[in-house]
Write a protein that holds these residues in place. Structure first.
Motif, mmCIF file in Angstrom:
data_model
loop_
_atom_site.group_PDB
_atom_site.id
_atom_site.type_symbol
_atom_site.label_atom_id
_atom_site.label_comp_id
_atom_site.label_asym_id
_atom_site.label_seq_id
_atom_site.Cartn_x
_atom_site.Cartn_y
_atom_site.Cartn_z
ATOM 1 N N LYS A 1 0.834 -1.202 0.000
ATOM 2 C CA LYS A 1 0.000 0.000 0.000
ATOM 3 C C LYS A 1 0.869 1.253 0.000
ATOM 4 C CE LYS A 1 -4.154 -1.754 2.272
ATOM 5 N NZ LYS A 1 -4.998 -1.659 3.469
ATOM 6 N N SER B 1 1.113 3.889 -3.024
ATOM 7 C CA SER B 1 0.523 5.113 -2.481
ATOM 8 C C SER B 1 -1.006 5.117 -2.547
ATOM 9 C CB SER B 1 1.083 6.345 -3.188
ATOM 10 O OG SER B 1 0.717 7.498 -2.482
ATOM 11 N N THR B 2 -1.591 4.143 -1.881
ATOM 12 C CA THR B 2 -3.045 4.083 -1.808
ATOM 13 C C THR B 2 -3.567 5.240 -0.963
ATOM 14 O OG1 THR B 2 -3.023 2.725 0.180
ATOM 15 C CG2 THR B 2 -3.020 1.551 -1.947
ATOM 16 N N SER B 3 -4.850 5.417 -1.008
ATOM 17 C CA SER B 3 -5.499 6.472 -0.212
ATOM 18 C C SER B 3 -5.205 6.247 1.274
ATOM 19 C CB SER B 3 -7.000 6.469 -0.477
ATOM 20 O OG SER B 3 -7.624 7.516 0.209
ATOM 21 N N ASP B 4 -5.227 4.982 1.697
ATOM 22 C CA ASP B 4 -4.948 4.647 3.096
ATOM 23 C C ASP B 4 -3.548 5.110 3.493
ATOM 24 O OD1 ASP B 4 -5.687 2.995 5.589
ATOM 25 O OD2 ASP B 4 -3.795 2.050 4.986
#
Length: 196
Positions: free
Chosen positions: A154, A158-161
């Motif tokens: 993640k 670079s996920t939203s999380d």
């Protein structure tokens, strides 16, 4: 002479009594004024910074009772007020819900908190999501648990999380290794409303 002293004493007593009546209620009892003023909700600088990164002014922050995932009436009122303000500006596209456990965000060494702490953060997210879903909105609700760090995958993509958590870290939220826990985020939640 006794008559003159009695008249003077009586005029002093009457004068004092009438001057009290002439004072405004706030002058008579300033503590009453303080008690009747509503305490404005405070949104931390970290929450405001995160909302600014999301390009929205609609953010609120509130606390849960330790060990509980139940929304207080005050928290419900805050969320409802936030949604109503956002609706006046346009169609609500997304609502982001970020909840902490009863411990601070885990450090890079801890990675995640205990199962019980992770569960409480997840249950708080579900409680807020359920309350938000009661509104007649056609908006996506995204939840983020601050009881565990994003995994490497993640983080890399670079996920939203990962981005939300990194933004809060950069803004200065404490973690489990931080000796000074100011500004404390344990037991808190942030709700951000994004308008199209």
């Amino acid at each position: 002479m006794k008559y003159l002293l009695a008249v003077i004493l009586l005029s002093v007593v009457v004068g004092c009594a009438s001057s009290k009546k002439d004072e405004s209620p706030a002058e008579q009892a300033p503590e009453v004024k303080k008690q009747t003023q509503k305490k404005a909700p405070t949104v931390s600088i970290e929450s405001k910074q995160l909302a600014a990164e999301e390009e929205t002014p609609f953010v609120t922050e509130f606390s849960f009772k330790k060990g509980s995932a139940d929304l207080s009436q005050t928290a419900k009122n805050e969320i409802e007020s936030l949604i109503k303000k956002a609706e006046k500006k346009g169609k609500i596209e997304e609502i982001k819900v970020i909840s902490w456990a009863d411990e601070e965000y885990p450090s890079v060494h801890t990675k995640k908190l205990s199962t019980a702490e992770r569960n409480i953060a997840n249950n708080r997210n579900k409680s807020i999501e359920s309350f938000v879903n009661d509104f007649p909105l056609d908006a996506k609700v995204s939840t983020y648990s601050m009881a565990e760090r994003p995994n490497i995958l993640k983080d890399v993509i670079s996920t939203s999380d990962a981005r939300i958590k990194k933004s809060l870290e950069t803004a200065g939220i404490p973690n489990t290794d931080t000796s000074v826990k100011v500004p404390a985020k344990a037991s808190k939640a942030i709700v951000i409303v994004i308008v199209e």
